[in-house]
Design an enzyme around this catalytic site. Structure first.
Site, short mmCIF file in Angstrom:
data_model
loop_
_atom_site.label_atom_id
_atom_site.label_comp_id
_atom_site.label_asym_id
_atom_site.label_seq_id
_atom_site.Cartn_x
_atom_site.Cartn_y
_atom_site.Cartn_z
N MET A 85 0.82 -1.21 0.00
CA MET A 85 0.00 0.00 0.00
C MET A 85 0.86 1.27 0.00
O MET A 85 2.04 1.24 0.36
CB MET A 85 -0.92 0.02 1.22
CG MET A 85 -1.94 -1.10 1.27
SD MET A 85 -3.07 -0.94 2.67
CE MET A 85 -4.12 0.43 2.12
N HIS A 86 0.23 2.36 -0.40
CA HIS A 86 0.75 3.73 -0.23
C HIS A 86 1.90 4.12 -1.16
O HIS A 86 2.08 5.30 -1.45
CB HIS A 86 1.23 3.98 1.21
CG HIS A 86 0.32 3.50 2.28
ND1 HIS A 86 -1.00 3.88 2.37
CD2 HIS A 86 0.54 2.68 3.34
CE1 HIS A 86 -1.54 3.32 3.43
NE2 HIS A 86 -0.64 2.59 4.03
N ASP A 245 -2.38 -5.14 -0.18
CA ASP A 245 -1.85 -6.39 0.36
C ASP A 245 -2.55 -6.82 1.64
O ASP A 245 -2.85 -8.01 1.82
CB ASP A 245 -0.35 -6.30 0.55
CG ASP A 245 0.11 -5.13 1.42
OD1 ASP A 245 -0.74 -4.32 1.86
OD2 ASP A 245 1.33 -5.00 1.64
#
Length: 499
Positions: A85-86, A245
């Protein structure tokens, strides 16, 4: 399930931090094969973490090619993608990568986080607009960092993508994302299921930077001729939305309904609880994101260094075991011979700062309480206990907002060791269980591909058809009481992590 699905295979791909993993899953749920390709992490400065997005694509293509090379007659009917992520991918108008991606564990954007809060008019607006605080790991602060520190690169910026969505772009040519990953950008409204125009307007960014949002099991692209030649996938193979994820990892163990909870050890660690509504921690210590199942959200506490802390410790303190078989198992065996509490040694696992509950990128790791009487085994036990205590901090936040689970599903590195499973049960004071699959987010992505291909009516059906749980393992009441005192010691010593 129709007869035409009898020989079908669903491919799940997980773009992690240390590797890309690809799995082939049959409709009955058994794994036909798996392959991985490693990734390198760059840390140009303390607290920084970067990767080359093109390396994600190269590793993805390699993993898929290796996997299909083991199964020459494989009939892949759909692909699902999961990913870290991110992490921010900056593309120019031709789709070329402008600079290395700033990762989820990158902590350089503290000033940009303050800027976001100021421009929004306070954290109450962030709760309303994006359900989450401005933290260094999120995507939006990284975009502002690019604007503030690399203006020439920002001037070229045409598109911002996340890791799995960049791989989708290279695989299909489609610019798209889905709600679970979009939730972690700080530019998406998880409650409204749309990009947050108020947030973007507050920071002066155009909506055109962001891709269209589709469903996690919806077909959002098809394998291109070029990608097919590179990977071995048939041209036109559907690629579904996939997911973040953590959401795909939860789906991969069946944690997709309210009342469930899962503790996961990857490079980072999480405690995640699905909810039927987008609930927000008043203190914004935990995150509120969309799940990969429609109409489901989850609240999650995040530990930035879980398996990553143990890997760092292994590489730096146990170099004599590097060439041995199963060095991690050897270390865990050593730790099991040390009493609970490591005879006074405490490890604070804040190698990259911390999110839950501290929200402080400047925190740093520490061993506290060492003496000449202590050995490596004591330090190893302290590392394992420290990660569990940090995860318990996450669990405590969930309990405070009335999301107290009655049991925990374990997944990732903490689920594979009997000793660490027992450690979690005794420290959390909750029964724990595992499922019959250990492929993590890649497996959840494959289930989403199965839903998209029509093999299952929805994700809940896919989980029921493919997953079984082990019997619950209850905590030892005396051990939990003893660990309560050690946990209080851990909390008292957190001051040692502050710069």
């Amino acid at each position: 399930m129709s007869a035409e699905m009898d020989d079908a295979l669903f491919l799940g791909l997980d773009v992690g931090t240390s590797a890309v993993k690809a799995v082939l899953v049959r409709p009955a749920g058994d794994v036909a094969g798996a392959a991985t390709a490693p990734l390198a992490l760059a840390t140009p400065r303390p607290g920084w973490a970067e990767q080359d997005p093109d390396a994600w694509w190269e590793a993805s293509a390699t993993a898929i090619r290796r996997l299909l090379g083991q199964h020459a007659d494989a009939r892949v009917v759909a692909v699902g993608i999961s990913g870290q992520m991110h992490s921010s991918v900056f593309l120019d108008k031709s789709g070329a990568v402008i600079r290395p991606a700033l990762l989820w564990c990158d902590g350089r954007t503290t000033a940009e986080c303050r800027e976001i809060v100021e421009r929004a008019g306070g954290e109450s607006r962030l709760r309303e607009w994006v359900c989450n605080p401005a933290l260094e790991g999120f995507t939006l602060p990284k975009v502002l960092w690019l604007r503030n520190h690399e203006p020439a690169a920002f001037a070229r910026l045409a598109t911002v993508l996340l890791a799995k969505d960049f791989v989708r772009l290279r695989l299909t040519g489609a610019l798209a994302t889905e709600p679970s990953d979009a939730s972690g950008t700080l530019m998406f409204d998880p409650a409204g299921l749309r990009w947050s125009r108020p947030m973007l307007e507050a920071v002066g960014l155009p909506l055109s930077l962001l891709p269209e949002v589709g469903g996690s099991s919806e077909i959002l692209g098809r394998v291109s001729d070029q990608a097919g030649a590179l990977t071995g996938l048939a041209t036109g193979t559907p690629v579904v939305g996939g997911g973040a994820d953590n959401a795909c990892g939860a789906a991969g163990v069946g944690a997709i309904t309210p009342g469930e909870a899962v503790s996961s050890w990857g490079t980072s660690g999480t405690v995640l609880a699905p909810t039927a509504e987008p609930r927000v921690d008043p203190g914004l210590r935990a995150h509120t994101f969309c799940h990969v199942a429609p109409g489901v959200w989850y609240v999650m506490g995040v530990v930035l260094s879980a398996g990553g802390a143990f890997a760092w410790y292994r590489d730096q303190v146990a170099r004599d075991l590097v060439q041995s078989d199963q060095p991690e198992a050897r270390l865990v065996e050593e730790a099991a011979g040390v009493p609970a509490g490591a005879e006074g040694v405490t490890f604070l696992p804040y190698l990259q700062g911390e999110r839950t509950p501290h929200r402080d990128a400047s925190l740093r790791a520490a061993f506290v309480g060492l003496s000449l009487a202590h050995s490596r085994a004591h330090m190893t036990r302290a590392v394992l206990e420290g990660v569990c205590f940090a995860l318990r901090d996450c669990l405590a936040v969930l309990q405070e907002i009335d999301l107290a689970p009655t049991r925990l599903l374990l997944t990732g590195g903490g689920a594979r060791s009997a000793f660490i499973r027992r450690l979690q049960a005794d420290i959390f004071g909750l029964p724990v269980t595992t499922v019959n699959r250990e492929e993590g987010p890649a497996y959840g992505a494959a289930l989403l591909a199965g839903v998209g291909a029509g093999a299952f009516p929805d994700l809940a059906s896919a989980a029921r058809c493919t997953l079984t749980r082990e019997p619950l393992a209850s905590p030892d009441p005396a051990a939990h009481r003893a660990y309560q005192q050690v946990y209080e010691r851990f909390r008292a010593r957190q001051v040692a992590a502050r710069p």
